[in-house]
Design an enzyme around this catalytic site. Structure first.
Site, mmCIF file in Angstrom:
data_model
loop_
_atom_site.group_PDB
_atom_site.id
_atom_site.type_symbol
_atom_site.label_atom_id
_atom_site.label_comp_id
_atom_site.label_asym_id
_atom_site.label_seq_id
_atom_site.Cartn_x
_atom_site.Cartn_y
_atom_site.Cartn_z
ATOM 1 N N LYS A 1 21.376 -44.465 2.417
ATOM 2 C CA LYS A 1 22.599 -43.814 1.439
ATOM 3 C C LYS A 1 21.556 -43.205 0.393
ATOM 4 O O LYS A 1 21.188 -43.900 -0.536
ATOM 5 C CB LYS A 1 23.194 -45.086 0.861
ATOM 6 C CG LYS A 1 24.906 -44.579 0.769
ATOM 7 C CD LYS A 1 24.694 -43.788 -0.582
ATOM 8 C CE LYS A 1 24.462 -44.269 -1.778
ATOM 9 N NZ LYS A 1 24.337 -43.265 -2.848
ATOM 10 N N VAL B 1 30.037 -46.920 -2.533
ATOM 11 C CA VAL B 1 29.752 -46.568 -0.861
ATOM 12 C C VAL B 1 28.566 -47.343 -0.548
ATOM 13 O O VAL B 1 28.410 -48.011 0.450
ATOM 14 C CB VAL B 1 30.087 -45.151 -0.294
ATOM 15 C CG1 VAL B 1 29.457 -45.095 0.996
ATOM 16 C CG2 VAL B 1 31.443 -44.665 -0.381
ATOM 17 N N GLY B 2 27.652 -47.282 -1.445
ATOM 18 C CA GLY B 2 26.217 -47.945 -1.399
ATOM 19 C C GLY B 2 26.280 -49.375 -1.578
ATOM 20 O O GLY B 2 25.628 -49.961 -0.854
ATOM 21 N N GLU C 1 12.899 -51.607 -5.828
ATOM 22 C CA GLU C 1 11.828 -50.871 -6.790
ATOM 23 C C GLU C 1 12.321 -50.049 -7.850
ATOM 24 O O GLU C 1 13.218 -49.333 -7.632
ATOM 25 C CB GLU C 1 11.138 -49.607 -6.004
ATOM 26 C CG GLU C 1 10.329 -49.856 -4.655
ATOM 27 C CD GLU C 1 9.013 -50.263 -5.161
ATOM 28 O OE1 GLU C 1 8.748 -50.510 -6.098
ATOM 29 O OE2 GLU C 1 8.114 -50.696 -4.079
ATOM 30 N N CYS D 1 9.177 -43.009 -12.058
ATOM 31 C CA CYS D 1 9.465 -44.327 -12.590
ATOM 32 C C CYS D 1 7.986 -44.915 -12.886
ATOM 33 O O CYS D 1 8.014 -45.654 -13.924
ATOM 34 C CB CYS D 1 9.996 -45.196 -11.371
ATOM 35 S SG CYS D 1 8.669 -44.982 -9.793
ATOM 36 N N GLU E 1 13.842 -46.892 -20.491
ATOM 37 C CA GLU E 1 13.473 -45.939 -19.714
ATOM 38 C C GLU E 1 14.251 -44.674 -20.229
ATOM 39 O O GLU E 1 15.220 -44.748 -20.052
ATOM 40 C CB GLU E 1 13.529 -46.400 -18.226
ATOM 41 C CG GLU E 1 13.043 -45.135 -17.432
ATOM 42 C CD GLU E 1 13.209 -45.673 -15.886
ATOM 43 O OE1 GLU E 1 14.269 -46.011 -15.605
ATOM 44 O OE2 GLU E 1 12.179 -45.658 -15.263
HETATM 45 P P1 NAD Z 1 20.303 -45.180 -9.989
HETATM 46 O O1 NAD Z 1 20.131 -46.419 -10.029
HETATM 47 O O2 NAD Z 1 21.582 -44.565 -10.566
HETATM 48 O O3 NAD Z 1 20.842 -44.760 -8.467
HETATM 49 C C1 NAD Z 1 19.912 -45.106 -7.444
HETATM 50 C C2 NAD Z 1 20.888 -44.885 -6.101
HETATM 51 O O4 NAD Z 1 21.565 -46.249 -6.133
HETATM 52 C C3 NAD Z 1 21.630 -44.012 -5.749
HETATM 53 O O5 NAD Z 1 21.570 -43.693 -4.155
HETATM 54 C C4 NAD Z 1 23.085 -44.366 -6.373
HETATM 55 O O6 NAD Z 1 24.068 -43.692 -5.573
HETATM 56 C C5 NAD Z 1 22.901 -45.793 -5.924
HETATM 57 N N1 NAD Z 1 23.789 -46.704 -6.353
HETATM 58 C C6 NAD Z 1 24.556 -46.762 -7.786
HETATM 59 N N2 NAD Z 1 25.115 -47.629 -8.094
HETATM 60 C C7 NAD Z 1 25.225 -48.456 -6.904
HETATM 61 C C8 NAD Z 1 25.776 -49.810 -6.772
HETATM 62 N N3 NAD Z 1 26.312 -50.475 -7.729
HETATM 63 N N4 NAD Z 1 25.367 -50.304 -5.597
HETATM 64 C C9 NAD Z 1 24.566 -49.798 -4.838
HETATM 65 N N5 NAD Z 1 23.941 -48.612 -4.803
HETATM 66 C C10 NAD Z 1 24.367 -47.788 -6.041
HETATM 67 O O7 NAD Z 1 19.008 -44.254 -10.140
HETATM 68 P P2 NAD Z 1 18.927 -42.752 -10.268
HETATM 69 O O8 NAD Z 1 19.317 -42.353 -11.804
HETATM 70 O O9 NAD Z 1 19.142 -42.106 -9.076
HETATM 71 O O10 NAD Z 1 17.175 -42.675 -10.349
HETATM 72 C C11 NAD Z 1 16.637 -42.991 -11.337
HETATM 73 C C12 NAD Z 1 16.054 -44.294 -11.498
HETATM 74 O O11 NAD Z 1 15.387 -44.727 -10.363
HETATM 75 C C13 NAD Z 1 14.932 -44.540 -12.489
HETATM 76 O O12 NAD Z 1 15.329 -45.682 -13.271
HETATM 77 C C14 NAD Z 1 13.594 -44.820 -12.134
HETATM 78 O O13 NAD Z 1 13.016 -45.497 -12.691
HETATM 79 C C15 NAD Z 1 13.962 -45.404 -10.767
HETATM 80 N N6 NAD Z 1 12.967 -45.196 -9.806
HETATM 81 C C16 NAD Z 1 12.029 -46.142 -9.354
HETATM 82 C C17 NAD Z 1 11.095 -45.847 -8.515
HETATM 83 C C18 NAD Z 1 10.244 -47.193 -8.025
HETATM 84 O O14 NAD Z 1 9.605 -47.142 -7.154
HETATM 85 N N7 NAD Z 1 10.219 -48.198 -8.661
HETATM 86 C C19 NAD Z 1 10.986 -44.966 -7.989
HETATM 87 C C20 NAD Z 1 11.942 -43.612 -8.321
HETATM 88 C C21 NAD Z 1 12.787 -43.935 -9.131
#
Ligand code: NAD
Length: 489
Positions: free
Chosen positions: A183, A220-221, A259, A293, A392
């Site tokens: 997803k 949906v996730g 992560e 990240c 962040e």
């Molecule tokens: P996000 O947490 O908003 O979304 C990530 C994913 O989770 C998306 O696919 C989103 O649709 C899904 N999602 C959102 N709410 C959900 C829920 N309640 N249940 C299940 N899935 C849900 O993150 P983003 O804005 O897409 O990405 C940026 C973030 O990702 C930053 O905080 C960054 O640090 C982190 N990140 C971490 C790493 C790592 O390896 N540690 C790598 C890249 C990005």
């Protein structure tokens, strides 16, 4: 075949393409704000079908036991992606806003190449280990330890490095024998949807082994985390979402691999080349508009040289103009969306409200009214308790913080809810190594070393997550351990 030829991507469930029951949603270019096309919008029912397909593929086929097939399939996927590198590159630049120069590295070619590591690991892995004979409780017994796939993996990914993150889950999870429902983030659906096309056209991956469910609806996730048919969640994203995923998964006690976010420190000790180190910190913070990240966003420098450090970082970052990601010279492209740009601007405003100053940048670049651009910004005059030092930002923003010696620098570096990565610079390699060993983070760059590679585990301490991606540890995340005791009497 041209990928996404008609400007519409489909769901990929049970080896077949289908429309989304919730219709479609647009995907756009963050540098131009132009809509590129649409992606299938899945609802809960579609997700249910995908989980069902993955469950059946795991339970009813020999995928999890046929290592030779899995290794072949992963190599086929790698080759298919390599054959389509140029199309994938253009897609990555336009959908992610990723600077072209990064697509030959972690944005595309690196992780595609690294699929070889997953296949090679599965091929050479010792799946069964003979513990030998013993007589626990007086009963002669031969013991074997078997490593087996966890089962159905729900992979949930963000938009900032979509190929890297999708493949760093897909490769090892498949190599270990799992089936998957992927997803992806709603901001980058096509980078994931193309995998379905490549898998269907170029690989022997059986139906149901990989399912790709794009959706504009985050809930949906969340279904993946809640569903009892899913054995494991592999999640990359923000700490706030990770917390919600972990709590959703608690009801079924499924394995949760996270992560999450970071607020990593770049520490310059008092014997280091200050100007060189601060210039590197400024460059790193500007790359991909700071949307990484593990980017070091707190620059921790000797108090006696604070102004020089700010000037060196600002000298670099002021010279990095946010620009067209298509241009091979661009380091800092747009952030992903208007929402993200406004969020970054909110943090910049908070820095001023708390008494900080901008040594360069501070907002949207003049003359760039289209596209979600933010100037590389150096914030000075604040301590480690400022909001911009604790949270962040995910924008090209570096906060410079003064330290009073090694112990104080270490205290500042570790004084964070996060623990993803860090950097230390010193002219004395032993001193730097001692400092690195006391940093509470998952990866450390010492004097410019690069920790990112297929065989090196990556992940976080504290609220940056649990578990490790990549390396042997990243493969073993997707395995269960079974001890088999056979009577030898
Ligand atoms: P996000 O947490 O908003 O979304 C990530 C994913 O989770 C998306 O696919 C989103 O649709 C899904 N999602 C959102 N709410 C959900 C829920 N309640 N249940 C299940 N899935 C849900 O993150 P983003 O804005 O897409 O990405 C940026 C973030 O990702 C930053 O905080 C960054 O640090 C982190 N990140 C971490 C790493 C790592 O390896 N540690 C790598 C890249 C990005």
């Amino acid at each position: 075949m041209a990928l996404l030829a008609d400007g519409v991507s489909a769901l990929f469930i049970d080896g077949k393409f289908s429309e989304g029951s919730a219709g479609t949603f647009p995907t756009a270019n963050p540098a131009t704000e132009e809509v590129l096309g649409v992606a299938a919008d899945a609802d809960a029912q579609d997700m249910g079908r995908a989980i069902d397909a993955a469950r059946r593929a795991f339970d009813d086929t020999d995928w999890s036991r046929n290592t030779e097939l899995r290794v072949r399939c992963i190599r086929q996927l790698r080759e298919a992606m390599q054959q389509h590198t140029e199309e994938l590159r253009e897609l990555t630049i336009s959908e992610v806003g990723a600077p072209r120069m990064l697509t030959s590295m972690a944005q595309l070619e690196g992780p595609v190449n690294d699929l070889a590591f997953a296949a090679d690991t599965a091929e050479s892995y010792v799946w069964n280990q003979d513990l030998g004979q013993a007589a626990p409780m007086g009963i002669p017994t031969r013991r074997t330890i078997a490593r087996e796939a966890v089962g159905v993996v729900g992979a949930i990914t963000p938009w900032n490095f979509p190929h890297q993150i999708n493949l760093a889950k897909l490769g090892p999870a498949l190599a270990a024998g799992n089936t998957i429902v992927l997803k992806p983030a709603p901001d980058t659906p096509w980078c994931a949807a193309v995998l379905g096309e490549l898998i269907a056209e170029h690989t022997d991956i059986p139906p149901g082994v990989v399912n790709i469910v794009t959706s504009s609806d985050h809930s949906v996730g969340a279904l993946l985390a809640k569903d009892p048919r899913v054995d494991m969640i592999s999640f990359t994203g923000s700490t706030a979402t990770g917390r919600s995923v972990m709590s959703d998964a608690a009801a079924t006690i499924k394995k949760v691999f996270l992560e999450l976010g970071g607020k990593s420190a770049f520490v310059v000790l008092d014997d280091a080349d200050l100007a060189g180190a601060c210039a590197m910190a400024g460059f790193t913070a500007s790359m991909h508009a700071g949307q990484g990240c593990a980017i070091t966003t707190r620059l921790v420098v000797p108090r006696a040289h604070y102004d020089d450090a700010v000037a060196a970082a600002a000298g670099t970052m002021a010279g990095i103009k946010p620009g067209d990601p298509n241009d091979p010279g661009t380091v800092c492209g747009p952030v992903i969306s208007a929402r993200q740009r406004d969020r970054v601007q909110g943090y910049l405003d908070s820095a001023i409200a708390e008494g900080g100053t901008f040594a360069c940048g501070g907002g949207r670049p003049a003359g760039r009214d289209v596209g979600y651009f933010i100037e590389p910004t150096v914030i000075a005059g604040l301590g480690n308790d400022a909001r911009v030092a604790r949270e962040e930002i995910f924008g090209p923003v570096l906060t410079v913080i003064a330290h009073d010696g090694d112990e104080d620098a270490l205290r500042i570096a570790n004084d964070s809810p996060y623990g993803l990565s860090g950097t230390v610079f010193s002219a004395d390699a032993d001193r730097a190594a001692r400092f690195a060993s006391r940093m509470r983070v998952g990866t450390v760059n010492v004097n410019g070393g690069v920790w990112y590679s297929a065989d090196a585990p990556f992940g976080g301490y504290k609220q940056s997550g649990n578990g490790r991606e990549m390396g042997l540890a990243g493969f073993e995340e997707y395995l269960e351990i079974k001890t088999i005791a056979t009577s030898a009497s």
